[in-house]
Design a protein around this motif. Structure first.
Motif, PDB file in Angstrom:
ATOM      1  N   ARG A 225       0.862  -1.179   0.000  1.00 47.00           N
ATOM      2  CA  ARG A 225       0.000   0.000   0.000  1.00 47.00           C
ATOM      3  C   ARG A 225       0.893   1.222   0.000  1.00 47.00           C
ATOM      4  O   ARG A 225       2.078   1.115  -0.303  1.00 47.00           O
ATOM      5  N   SER A 226       0.371   2.381   0.303  1.00 50.29           N
ATOM      6  CA  SER A 226       1.162   3.604   0.314  1.00 50.29           C
ATOM      7  C   SER A 226       2.404   3.466   1.193  1.00 50.29           C
ATOM      8  O   SER A 226       2.316   3.072   2.362  1.00 50.29           O
ATOM      9  N   ALA A 227       3.565   3.783   0.620  1.00 44.73           N
ATOM     10  CA  ALA A 227       4.812   3.709   1.381  1.00 44.73           C
ATOM     11  C   ALA A 227       4.791   4.669   2.559  1.00 44.73           C
ATOM     12  O   ALA A 227       5.300   4.350   3.646  1.00 44.73           O
ATOM     13  N   ILE A 228       4.189   5.839   2.371  1.00 49.28           N
ATOM     14  CA  ILE A 228       4.112   6.822   3.448  1.00 49.28           C
ATOM     15  C   ILE A 228       3.286   6.284   4.618  1.00 49.28           C
ATOM     16  O   ILE A 228       3.689   6.352   5.783  1.00 49.28           O
ATOM     17  N   HIS A 229       2.120   5.715   4.299  1.00 51.64           N
ATOM     18  CA  HIS A 229       1.249   5.195   5.359  1.00 51.64           C
ATOM     19  C   HIS A 229       1.878   4.003   6.072  1.00 51.64           C
ATOM     20  O   HIS A 229       1.803   3.895   7.301  1.00 51.64           O
ATOM     21  N   GLU A 230       2.500   3.118   5.297  1.00 43.79           N
ATOM     22  CA  GLU A 230       3.127   1.942   5.914  1.00 43.79           C
ATOM     23  C   GLU A 230       4.279   2.365   6.818  1.00 43.79           C
ATOM     24  O   GLU A 230       4.430   1.857   7.936  1.00 43.79           O
ATOM     25  N   ALA A 231       5.101   3.307   6.349  1.00 43.20           N
ATOM     26  CA  ALA A 231       6.229   3.787   7.153  1.00 43.20           C
ATOM     27  C   ALA A 231       5.734   4.468   8.426  1.00 43.20           C
ATOM     28  O   ALA A 231       6.325   4.319   9.508  1.00 43.20           O
ATOM     29  N   HIS A 232       4.633   5.206   8.291  1.00 43.80           N
ATOM     30  CA  HIS A 232       4.031   5.869   9.460  1.00 43.80           C
ATOM     31  C   HIS A 232       3.644   4.843  10.514  1.00 43.80           C
ATOM     32  O   HIS A 232       3.977   4.981  11.703  1.00 43.80           O
ATOM     33  N   GLU A 233       2.947   3.793  10.112  1.00 37.81           N
ATOM     34  CA  GLU A 233       2.467   2.788  11.053  1.00 37.81           C
ATOM     35  C   GLU A 233       3.625   2.003  11.683  1.00 37.81           C
ATOM     36  O   GLU A 233       3.625   1.729  12.890  1.00 37.81           O
ATOM     37  N   LEU A 234       4.603   1.632  10.867  1.00 36.85           N
ATOM     38  CA  LEU A 234       5.742   0.864  11.380  1.00 36.85           C
ATOM     39  C   LEU A 234       6.546   1.681  12.382  1.00 36.85           C
ATOM     40  O   LEU A 234       6.978   1.182  13.422  1.00 36.85           O
ATOM     41  N   THR A 235       6.748   2.958  12.067  1.00 35.95           N
ATOM     42  CA  THR A 235       7.518   3.819  12.967  1.00 35.95           C
ATOM     43  C   THR A 235       6.761   4.057  14.269  1.00 35.95           C
ATOM     44  O   THR A 235       7.358   4.037  15.366  1.00 35.95           O
ATOM     45  N   ALA A 236       5.460   4.266  14.170  1.00 35.96           N
ATOM     46  CA  ALA A 236       4.643   4.467  15.376  1.00 35.96           C
ATOM     47  C   ALA A 236       4.744   3.255  16.293  1.00 35.96           C
ATOM     48  O   ALA A 236       4.839   3.398  17.531  1.00 35.96           O
ATOM     49  N   ALA A 237       4.758   2.057  15.702  1.00 36.62           N
ATOM     50  CA  ALA A 237       4.853   0.829  16.502  1.00 36.62           C
ATOM     51  C   ALA A 237       6.214   0.737  17.190  1.00 36.62           C
ATOM     52  O   ALA A 237       6.304   0.333  18.364  1.00 36.62           O
ATOM     53  N   VAL A 238       7.274   1.117  16.496  1.00 34.45           N
ATOM     54  CA  VAL A 238       8.612   1.078  17.091  1.00 34.45           C
ATOM     55  C   VAL A 238       8.721   2.087  18.224  1.00 34.45           C
ATOM     56  O   VAL A 238       9.256   1.789  19.304  1.00 34.45           O
ATOM     57  N   LEU A 239       8.208   3.286  18.002  1.00 35.50           N
ATOM     58  CA  LEU A 239       8.274   4.316  19.045  1.00 35.50           C
ATOM     59  C   LEU A 239       7.484   3.905  20.283  1.00 35.50           C
ATOM     60  O   LEU A 239       7.859   4.247  21.412  1.00 35.50           O
ATOM     61  N   ALA A 240       6.408   3.172  20.076  1.00 35.92           N
ATOM     62  CA  ALA A 240       5.574   2.729  21.204  1.00 35.92           C
ATOM     63  C   ALA A 240       6.321   1.746  22.101  1.00 35.92           C
ATOM     64  O   ALA A 240       5.981   1.587  23.284  1.00 35.92           O
ATOM     65  N   GLU A 241       7.333   1.094  21.549  1.00 39.47           N
ATOM     66  CA  GLU A 241       8.134   0.153  22.343  1.00 39.47           C
ATOM     67  C   GLU A 241       9.024   0.882  23.341  1.00 39.47           C
ATOM     68  O   GLU A 241       9.540   0.274  24.287  1.00 39.47           O
ATOM     69  N   ASN A 242       9.260   2.187  23.085  1.00 39.16           N
ATOM     70  CA  ASN A 242      10.132   2.989  23.951  1.00 39.16           C
ATOM     71  C   ASN A 242      11.496   2.328  24.118  1.00 39.16           C
ATOM     72  O   ASN A 242      12.027   2.200  25.225  1.00 39.16           O
ATOM     73  N   ALA A 243      12.089   1.916  22.964  1.00 37.92           N
ATOM     74  CA  ALA A 243      13.351   1.168  22.986  1.00 37.92           C
ATOM     75  C   ALA A 243      14.577   2.068  22.832  1.00 37.92           C
ATOM     76  O   ALA A 243      15.697   1.571  22.670  1.00 37.92           O
ATOM     77  N   GLY A 244      14.378   3.376  22.855  1.00 43.23           N
ATOM     78  CA  GLY A 244      15.522   4.269  22.792  1.00 43.23           C
ATOM     79  C   GLY A 244      15.972   4.643  21.388  1.00 43.23           C
ATOM     80  O   GLY A 244      17.042   5.235  21.214  1.00 43.23           O
ATOM     81  N   ILE A 245      15.167   4.318  20.395  1.00 42.55           N
ATOM     82  CA  ILE A 245      15.497   4.689  19.014  1.00 42.55           C
ATOM     83  C   ILE A 245      15.369   6.210  18.874  1.00 42.55           C
ATOM     84  O   ILE A 245      14.341   6.782  19.246  1.00 42.55           O
ATOM     85  N   THR A 246      16.408   6.854  18.295  1.00 37.29           N
ATOM     86  CA  THR A 246      16.370   8.323  18.176  1.00 37.29           C
ATOM     87  C   THR A 246      16.608   8.825  16.755  1.00 37.29           C
ATOM     88  O   THR A 246      16.693  10.041  16.543  1.00 37.29           O
ATOM     89  N   ALA A 247      16.722   7.914  15.789  1.00 36.49           N
ATOM     90  CA  ALA A 247      16.998   8.362  14.420  1.00 36.49           C
ATOM     91  C   ALA A 247      16.585   7.289  13.418  1.00 36.49           C
ATOM     92  O   ALA A 247      16.434   6.112  13.770  1.00 36.49           O
ATOM     93  N   ALA A 248      16.411   7.722  12.164  1.00 34.48           N
ATOM     94  CA  ALA A 248      16.050   6.781  11.100  1.00 34.48           C
ATOM     95  C   ALA A 248      16.689   7.204   9.789  1.00 34.48           C
ATOM     96  O   ALA A 248      16.653   8.375   9.417  1.00 34.48           O
ATOM     97  N   PHE A 249      17.266   6.221   9.105  1.00 38.56           N
ATOM     98  CA  PHE A 249      17.701   6.398   7.728  1.00 38.56           C
ATOM     99  C   PHE A 249      16.701   5.636   6.870  1.00 38.56           C
ATOM    100  O   PHE A 249      16.434   4.448   7.110  1.00 38.56           O
TER     101      PHE A 249
END
Length: 339
Positions: A225-249
């Motif tokens: 599906r839309s790359a923007i929407h998929e990236a949005h959802e995947l990133t939101a899920a990672v941030l919800a883990e609160n695993a200390g991620i602070t950047a993305a390439f």
């Protein structure tokens, strides 16, 4: 033979001297595919030695066809390929090479289908744009000695000429920008079967491996599906883990837009709390707030370089294959702190 040279040499004369049929001579002089390289070179040598039209005997381009992966174009990367086609058209015009473009689904790029496309276009040379040829297609292209150039592509075995951005070095530089800004836990959103994209993954990993304490995490995308929407959802899920991620390439700028949206919605400040680097420098990079930090691919230059490779291939079909790698230039943007 001297008697033949006193009159205008005909293709029938060349056929007699070369010991082949007239139709074979005609196909070779017209640069049609499907003739073995040894036979082609033998006929061209006989023709040249007996004064037959130097331009034809040297194998000038009869025409070229660019097949573009419609999957990529319709998937939102049309602006990326538009730049490449502009470069191909400009290069072909400068070189005096007839040029046509066709869209094709990558899974339909079989020898039979490609041969039919080339016959219809009257093309002697083939550009594969955004298409990594299958083993079957590669074997046919080699056996038929068809001049072929991969555009925005690479052949891991270097059987075919190619022009591509410096995907490994570009990804290495993009990741290094984040590391230099102090980030040590970095996402890389990616996902593709293409050799070029695997090179970006390799560059990301290489940069991470050079910095003690740095960790890289790959996030695979399906692009169903839309790359923007998929990236949005995947990133939101990672941030919800609160695993200390602070950047993305990100593999490309569309993905970076989705990451930026998710980060902003999570209440994080960009680039203070979270930094992002995209790739390709597409027009959307200037439309975000803040503008994306990205890596610029000179798409027009890739097209022009590909035409140069094609012209060289027609002049010397037996030359070793070449891969031209264009530097990818950092664009400052505003999603990575300025040093």
């Amino acid at each position: 033979m001297n008697e033949i040279k006193t009159k205008r040499l005909r293709q029938a004369d060349i056929a007699t001297m070369a010991g082949v049929s007239i139709s074979t001579v005609s196909r070779v002089l017209a640069n049609e595919p499907g003739i073995s390289e040894s036979v082609r070179q033998h006929i061209l040598k006989v023709a040249a030695e007996n004064g037959y039209s130097a331009r034809t005997a040297n194998g000038a381009l009869r025409g070229s066809l660019a097949l573009i992966a419609s999957d990529g174009v319709t998937g939102g990367l049309s602006v990326f390929y538009e730049g490449i086609v502009d470069g191909l058209r400009a290069g072909a015009l400068d070189a005096g090479v007839p040029f046509e473009v066709r869209l094709i689904r990558e899974n339909r790029a079989t020898p039979d289908v490609v041969h039919e496309y080339m016959q219809t276009a009257g093309a002697g040379g083939l550009f594969l744009v955004g298409i990594d040829p299958s083993a079957e297609l590669c074997a046919w292209l080699e056996d038929a000695a068809i001049p072929t150039v991969l555009v925005n592509g690479t052949d891991p075995q270097l059987r075919l000429d190619g022009a591509s951005p410096s995907n490994f070095f570009g990804a290495y530089e993009a990741t290094t920008r984040l590391l230099n800004a102090g980030h040590r836990q970095i996402l890389h959103l990616t996902g593709s079967h293409r050799n070029t994209i695997r090179e970006r993954v390799r560059g990301f990993r290489a940069a991470i491996a050079e910095v003690e304490g740095a960790e890289g995490r790959l996030v695979s995308m399906t692009f169903q599906r839309s790359a923007i929407h998929e990236a949005h959802e995947l990133t939101a899920a990672v941030l919800a883990e609160n695993a200390g991620i602070t950047a993305a390439f990100c593999m490309n700028d569309f993905i970076a837009v989705g990451v930026l949206e998710a980060v902003t919605e999570a209440g994080l400040r960009v680039p203070d709390d979270f930094a992002i680097v995209g790739f390709d420098d597409l027009p959307c990079a200037l439309m975000t707030n803040p503008p994306l930090s990205t890596m610029r691919v000179d798409r027009v230059a890739l097209g022009r370089e590909a035409v140069g490779l094609m012209v060289a291939r027609f002049k010397d079909r037996a030359a070793p294959a070449r891969q031209i790698c264009h530097a990818v230039v950092p664009i400052a943007g505003g999603t990575v702190p300025h040093s």
